[in-house]
Design an enzyme around this catalytic site. Structure first.
Site, PDB file in Angstrom:
ATOM      1  N   SER A 148       0.861  -1.185   0.000  1.00 29.06           N
ATOM      2  CA  SER A 148       0.000   0.000   0.000  1.00 29.06           C
ATOM      3  C   SER A 148       0.894   1.231   0.000  1.00 29.06           C
ATOM      4  CB  SER A 148      -0.878   0.000   1.261  1.00 29.06           C
ATOM      5  OG  SER A 148      -1.512   1.256   1.459  1.00 29.06           O
ATOM      6  N   TYR A 161      -1.938   0.301  10.584  1.00 32.66           N
ATOM      7  CA  TYR A 161      -1.857  -0.162   9.202  1.00 32.66           C
ATOM      8  C   TYR A 161      -0.508   0.215   8.598  1.00 32.66           C
ATOM      9  CZ  TYR A 161      -3.503  -1.120   4.421  1.00 32.66           C
ATOM     10  OH  TYR A 161      -3.666  -1.615   3.153  1.00 32.66           O
TER      11      TYR A 161
END
Length: 262
Positions: A148, A161
């Site tokens: 990501s 995250y």
């Protein structure tokens, strides 16, 4: 058309996270291009539905449901044995992962952090360790890890995250260095804002209105199919061509902190 390599025909891949979103779209697109795809995920009924769709479309490849949790090492070992019996694979696509919560560090949920680390880092580790021997033996193996933009840019409310994806990013970079001598190609795809069915919904505890607000006013956020197209392109390039890192964002997301909402 069936895609082949010098050592194997047809091409075959394991794709994790195939029950939904980017993983599902990637598995289906590979099958449409003639690959045998072992579609991995925890929800067997969704994998069966994916395989049924591939059959209905009469794709030149095949979707083989493989229901399991990527952090379950015994189940992963069972999949390796099944794949080896079928003739092996040349490509491992690690898409399984996800986010939980948007807490600041000071109020972060230990349970959410541990889940994200297991899903994004340890799951990828388990799959790589299990399939690397076969990918090395193939002679032209490929590993693609989906991380990501959160793996390279921190943001408020994203620390858990960030930490998980940065861990996966570091694993991927080390793997590339370690496996080059075995002619195993290692690719990292780093998506930005992707509007999928479940990502934000799961992250926000099932709150659909909060999940919808993430994408509100954003003109054309990426779709799962957009990212799948990039993943498939990367693994279908001639093996000596390695796209080390591919950052993909919608035009409306100029940076992690800059999103145009109209």
């Amino acid at each position: 058309m069936s895609h082949t390599t010098e050592n194997q025909s047809p091409r075959a891949a394991v794709v994790t996270g195939a029950t939904t979103g980017i993983g599902r779209a990637t598995a289906l697109e590979l099958a449409r291009r003639g690959w045998r795809v072992y579609a991995v995920g925890r929800r067997a009924e969704r994998l069966d539905a994916l395989a049924a769709q591939a059959r209905e479309e009469a794709v030149p490849g095949e979707v083989v449901p493989a229901p399991l949790d990527v952090t379950d090492e015994a189940a992963v070992a069972g999949l390796v044995a099944r794949v080896d019996t079928d003739g092996g694979i040349d490509t491992l696509v690690n898409i399984a992962g996800g986010a939980r919560g948007t807490d600041f560090v000071g109020a972060g949920s230990r349970e959410d952090w541990e889940w994200m680390y297991r899903a994004n880092v340890l799951g990828t580790l388990a799959m790589c360790q299990a399939f690397l021997p076969g990918l090395r033996a193939h002679g032209e193996g490929t590993v693609l890890n989906l991380t990501s933009t959160a793996a390279v840019t921190a943001y408020e409310g994203g620390a858990g995250y960030n930490a998980a994806k940065m861990g996966q990013h570091g694993l991927t970079a080390a793997l590339r260095l370690e496996e080059a001598e075995h002619n195993v190609r290692v690719i990292e795809v780093l998506p930005g804002m992707v509007h999928t069915e479940e990502f934000s919904l799961m992250r926000l505890g099932g709150d659909q209105s909060a999940a919808d607000a993430v994408y509100a006013g954003v003109e054309k956020p990426l779709t799962a199919e957009d990212v799948a197209e990039v993943c498939v392109h990367a693994v279908e390039l001639p093996h000596h061509v390695n796209l080390d890192q591919i950052v993909i964002r919608p035009v409306a997301q100029a940076a992690q902190h800059k999103v145009i909402r109209r």
